[in-house]
Scaffold this active site. Structure first.
Site, PDB file in Angstrom:
ATOM      1  N   LYS A 188       0.814  -0.921  -0.299  1.00 12.59           N
ATOM      2  CA  LYS A 188       0.322  -0.202   0.169  1.00 12.59           C
ATOM      3  C   LYS A 188       1.153   1.569   0.007  1.00 12.59           C
ATOM      4  O   LYS A 188       2.013   1.119   0.637  1.00 12.59           O
ATOM      5  CB  LYS A 188      -0.594  -0.087   1.635  1.00 12.59           C
ATOM      6  CG  LYS A 188      -1.666   1.385   1.804  1.00 12.59           C
ATOM      7  CD  LYS A 188      -2.476   0.694   2.892  1.00 12.59           C
ATOM      8  CE  LYS A 188      -3.122   1.891   3.486  1.00 12.59           C
ATOM      9  NZ  LYS A 188      -3.693   2.298   4.591  1.00 12.59           N
TER      10      LYS A 188
ATOM     11  N   ASP B  18      -2.744  10.420   4.245  1.00 17.14           N
ATOM     12  CA  ASP B  18      -4.318  10.244   3.932  1.00 17.14           C
ATOM     13  C   ASP B  18      -4.547  11.138   4.595  1.00 17.14           C
ATOM     14  O   ASP B  18      -4.655  10.869   6.047  1.00 17.14           O
ATOM     15  CB  ASP B  18      -4.264   8.551   4.380  1.00 17.14           C
ATOM     16  CG  ASP B  18      -5.545   8.110   4.267  1.00 17.14           C
ATOM     17  OD1 ASP B  18      -7.081   8.706   3.908  1.00 17.14           O
ATOM     18  OD2 ASP B  18      -5.921   7.394   5.263  1.00 17.14           O
TER      19      ASP B  18
ATOM     20  N   LYS C 236     -10.094  13.405   7.681  1.00 16.29           N
ATOM     21  CA  LYS C 236     -10.177  12.235   9.468  1.00 16.29           C
ATOM     22  C   LYS C 236      -9.469  13.863  10.390  1.00 16.29           C
ATOM     23  O   LYS C 236      -9.817  15.145   9.606  1.00 16.29           O
ATOM     24  CB  LYS C 236      -8.382  11.939   9.130  1.00 16.29           C
ATOM     25  CG  LYS C 236      -7.672  10.945   8.818  1.00 16.29           C
ATOM     26  CD  LYS C 236      -6.986  10.345   8.424  1.00 16.29           C
ATOM     27  CE  LYS C 236      -6.730   8.581   8.391  1.00 16.29           C
ATOM     28  NZ  LYS C 236      -7.288   7.881   8.968  1.00 16.29           N
TER      29      LYS C 236
ATOM     30  N   ASP D 120       1.006   6.038   6.279  1.00 22.47           N
ATOM     31  CA  ASP D 120       0.232   5.421   5.366  1.00 22.47           C
ATOM     32  C   ASP D 120       1.326   4.808   3.971  1.00 22.47           C
ATOM     33  O   ASP D 120       0.602   4.421   3.296  1.00 22.47           O
ATOM     34  CB  ASP D 120      -0.994   6.208   5.303  1.00 22.47           C
ATOM     35  CG  ASP D 120      -2.263   5.667   5.639  1.00 22.47           C
ATOM     36  OD1 ASP D 120      -2.169   4.138   5.593  1.00 22.47           O
ATOM     37  OD2 ASP D 120      -3.143   6.175   4.259  1.00 22.47           O
TER      38      ASP D 120
ATOM     39  N   ASP E  47     -11.849   6.732   3.970  1.00 21.95           N
ATOM     40  CA  ASP E  47     -11.357   7.334   5.175  1.00 21.95           C
ATOM     41  C   ASP E  47     -10.657   5.849   5.128  1.00 21.95           C
ATOM     42  O   ASP E  47      -9.802   5.186   5.076  1.00 21.95           O
ATOM     43  CB  ASP E  47     -11.395   7.317   6.154  1.00 21.95           C
ATOM     44  CG  ASP E  47     -10.200   7.435   7.028  1.00 21.95           C
ATOM     45  OD1 ASP E  47      -8.676   7.701   5.768  1.00 21.95           O
ATOM     46  OD2 ASP E  47     -10.251   7.404   8.099  1.00 21.95           O
TER      47      ASP E  47
ATOM     48  N   GLU F 270      -9.379   3.845   2.325  1.00 23.40           N
ATOM     49  CA  GLU F 270      -8.942   3.760   0.509  1.00 23.40           C
ATOM     50  C   GLU F 270      -8.340   2.752   0.466  1.00 23.40           C
ATOM     51  O   GLU F 270      -8.182   2.337  -0.381  1.00 23.40           O
ATOM     52  CB  GLU F 270      -8.651   5.128   0.595  1.00 23.40           C
ATOM     53  CG  GLU F 270      -7.361   6.278   0.930  1.00 23.40           C
ATOM     54  CD  GLU F 270      -7.138   5.875   2.256  1.00 23.40           C
ATOM     55  OE1 GLU F 270      -5.972   5.061   2.298  1.00 23.40           O
ATOM     56  OE2 GLU F 270      -8.199   5.557   2.761  1.00 23.40           O
TER      57      GLU F 270
ATOM     58  N   ARG G  71      -7.715  -0.313   0.497  1.00 20.34           N
ATOM     59  CA  ARG G  71      -8.792  -1.722   0.599  1.00 20.34           C
ATOM     60  C   ARG G  71      -8.984  -1.558  -0.668  1.00 20.34           C
ATOM     61  O   ARG G  71      -8.631  -2.498  -2.120  1.00 20.34           O
ATOM     62  CB  ARG G  71      -9.209  -2.522   1.663  1.00 20.34           C
ATOM     63  CG  ARG G  71     -10.873  -1.560   1.186  1.00 20.34           C
ATOM     64  CD  ARG G  71     -11.113  -1.458   2.771  1.00 20.34           C
ATOM     65  NE  ARG G  71     -10.206  -0.681   3.559  1.00 20.34           N
ATOM     66  CZ  ARG G  71     -10.971  -1.633   5.051  1.00 20.34           C
ATOM     67  NH1 ARG G  71     -11.873  -2.667   5.045  1.00 20.34           N
ATOM     68  NH2 ARG G  71      -9.838  -0.576   6.173  1.00 20.34           N
TER      69      ARG G  71
END
Length: 467
Positions: A234, A239, A246, A257, A316, A318, A320
């Site tokens: 990933k 993010d 967030k 992230d 949020d 995202e 996956r």
């Protein structure tokens, strides 16, 4: 790109200072066997053999003649991953060789921890790691440990670099630099070309970012013979949470992230440096989950590369989504083993904390190999289940899949089940839901970005792939 420090063993065994590793209970008999002046000095220095203590002992001319490292007792060592790294931090610069006291079965782990202690992230401020260098103990695989340390240092550097200097383009540059070092090949699909080449969810997540931070899929290949290993990481370089923004308290560490991509690049470095006989492929969907007028929205329905539709119930969730397109792409080639790494869910951290890498697999051989190798390289992992009964939780009704099931239960498991829909069926697939961050300074592990699961997997690969 930050300049990754060289974490290597000292070579001058003859000129290195002898280091005696001493358990607390073994100190008294050790002192009885020493000359009176040595015993007097050690007692006067306050050295007790406690965990991570260090002591220099002078010779007749006042120069250091030996060094001592406290090894505590079994109960204390159980709470510390790298014991000698703590003592190394208290020793002055110079070369040291193990003279006595280090158990043979602990030599590799402790030597690796000492290498890690030399790491420091100095891109923005002058600083250095431990300057005491260790001569590789007899019987360990020094070249292998140096390759592991170099891969770990790359992972830490990438995670530690803030998003201002580590966006999708910079992550691509890091992959290209690694490929150039080891003769690998890199192809990158960027921006609108993602739609043309059927990576719609990678595009959707990253399209709101500024043009110079456009989303992309990085595809690195190395090796022409042997079983095929595909690593998927990933690469969410920052993010914000998207339109489901967030709060500031949750956004502060989001430079990490992309920890999954940093981990697979570090692991790839280990594999290539050791010239493992595999066909290696690394897939990194690199995006920034930003907020803008064209950001994807809650309750949008996206159609994935695999053709499965996904209802967006939280922008949020995202990671996956971008992993799904990359996993589907990787699965098309039917690799012998496919592994994903991602800083995916807070639920995983609630379950096992920041120190353990939870993983999901249906393959008992993979689980057994990981559990065995994790202890050797001090890389703790814990198996969580692909629990079939929770499949219905990721099926919203209006679309094939839900990216953020309501209710708050089993968040790490439902995320892993989501990813498995794109990797399988019929493929040996394992998913790591890592944290990628050390919250505080510990021996061999500076506060900041850290690798998780990669060392355990690297050590397990020969058995898993029949190398």
């Amino acid at each position: 790109m930050p300049k990754t420090p060289a974490l290597t063993f000292a070579q001058d065994s003859a000129g290195a200072l002898p280091l005696h590793v001493i358990e607390t209970a073994a100190l008294a008999p050790w002192l009885e066997a020493q000359p009176a002046e040595v015993a007097t000095w050690v007692r006067a220095s306050g050295f007790t053999g406690a965990l991570s203590q260090a002591c220099l002992v002078p010779g007749p001319e006042g120069r250091p003649a030996m060094a001592l490292a406290g090894y505590g007792d079994a109960a204390a060592r159980a709470r510390s991953r790298f014991v000698l790294a703590g003592a190394a931090a208290r020793l002055p610069a110079g070369d040291y060789r193990i003279a006595s006291g280090l158990p043979e079965e602990a030599a590799e782990t402790e030597a690796l921890g000492w290498l890690f202690a030399g790491y420091a992230f100095d891109r923005y401020r002058a600083q250095s790691g431990v300057k005491a260098r260790l001569v590789a103990p007899d019987g360990i695989r020094a070249d292998r440990l140096e390759a592991i340390a170099a891969g770990e240092a790359l992972t830490r550097d990438l995670i530690n670099t803030p998003a201002s200097d580590m966006g999708p383009a910079e992550l691509e540059a890091a992959a290209r630099s690694l490929a150039e070092t080891f003769g690998a090949r890199v192809e990158v699909t960027t921006g609108e070309a993602l739609l043309a080449q059927n990576f719609p969810m990678i595009h959707a997540v990253g399209r709101a970012a500024a043009p110079h931070r456009a989303p992309r899929l990085i595809d690195l290949r190395w090796g022409d013979n042997g079983p095929m290993l595909t690593l998927v990481g990933k690469g969410v370089c920052f993010d914000t949470g998207g339109l489901d923004l967030k709060p500031a308290s949750s956004m502060g560490l989001m430079k990490k992230d992309m920890g999954g991509s940093a981990t697979v690049l570090g692991l790839a470095r280990m594999i290539m440096a050791r010239d493992l006989p595999v066909r290696l492929r690394v897939l990194i969907p690199a995006v920034e989950n930003a907020v803008a007028g064209d950001a994807f929205r809650p309750q949008d329905i996206l159609t994935s590369r695999k053709g499965l539709t996904v209802e967006i119930n939280n922008t949020d969730a995202e990671g996956r989504l971008v992993l799904a397109d990359a996993l589907a792409y990787g699965a098309e080639e039917k690799p012998d083993l496919m592994i994903s790494f991602a800083t995916l869910t807070g639920a995983a951290r609630v379950a096992v904390g920041p120190d353990i890498a939870p993983y999901f697999t249906d393959d008992a051989d993979v689980a057994a190999a990981l559990e065995s190798s994790a202890a050797v390289v001090a890389d703790p992992v814990w198996r969580l289940p692909f629990h079939e009964a929770y499949e219905s939780m990721i099926e919203p009704g209006i679309a094939d899949l839900d990216n953020a099931p309501k209710g708050g239960f089993a968040g790490s498991i439902t995320a892993a089940l989501f990813l498995r829909r794109f990797a399988g069926p019929g493929l040996r697939y394992t998913h790591f839901d890592i944290y990628g961050w050390a919250p505080s300074d510990l021996p061999g592990r500076t506060k900041g970005g850290t690798g998780q699961g990669a060392r355990a997997l690297f050590s397990a690969l020969p058995g898993l792939l029949g190398l």
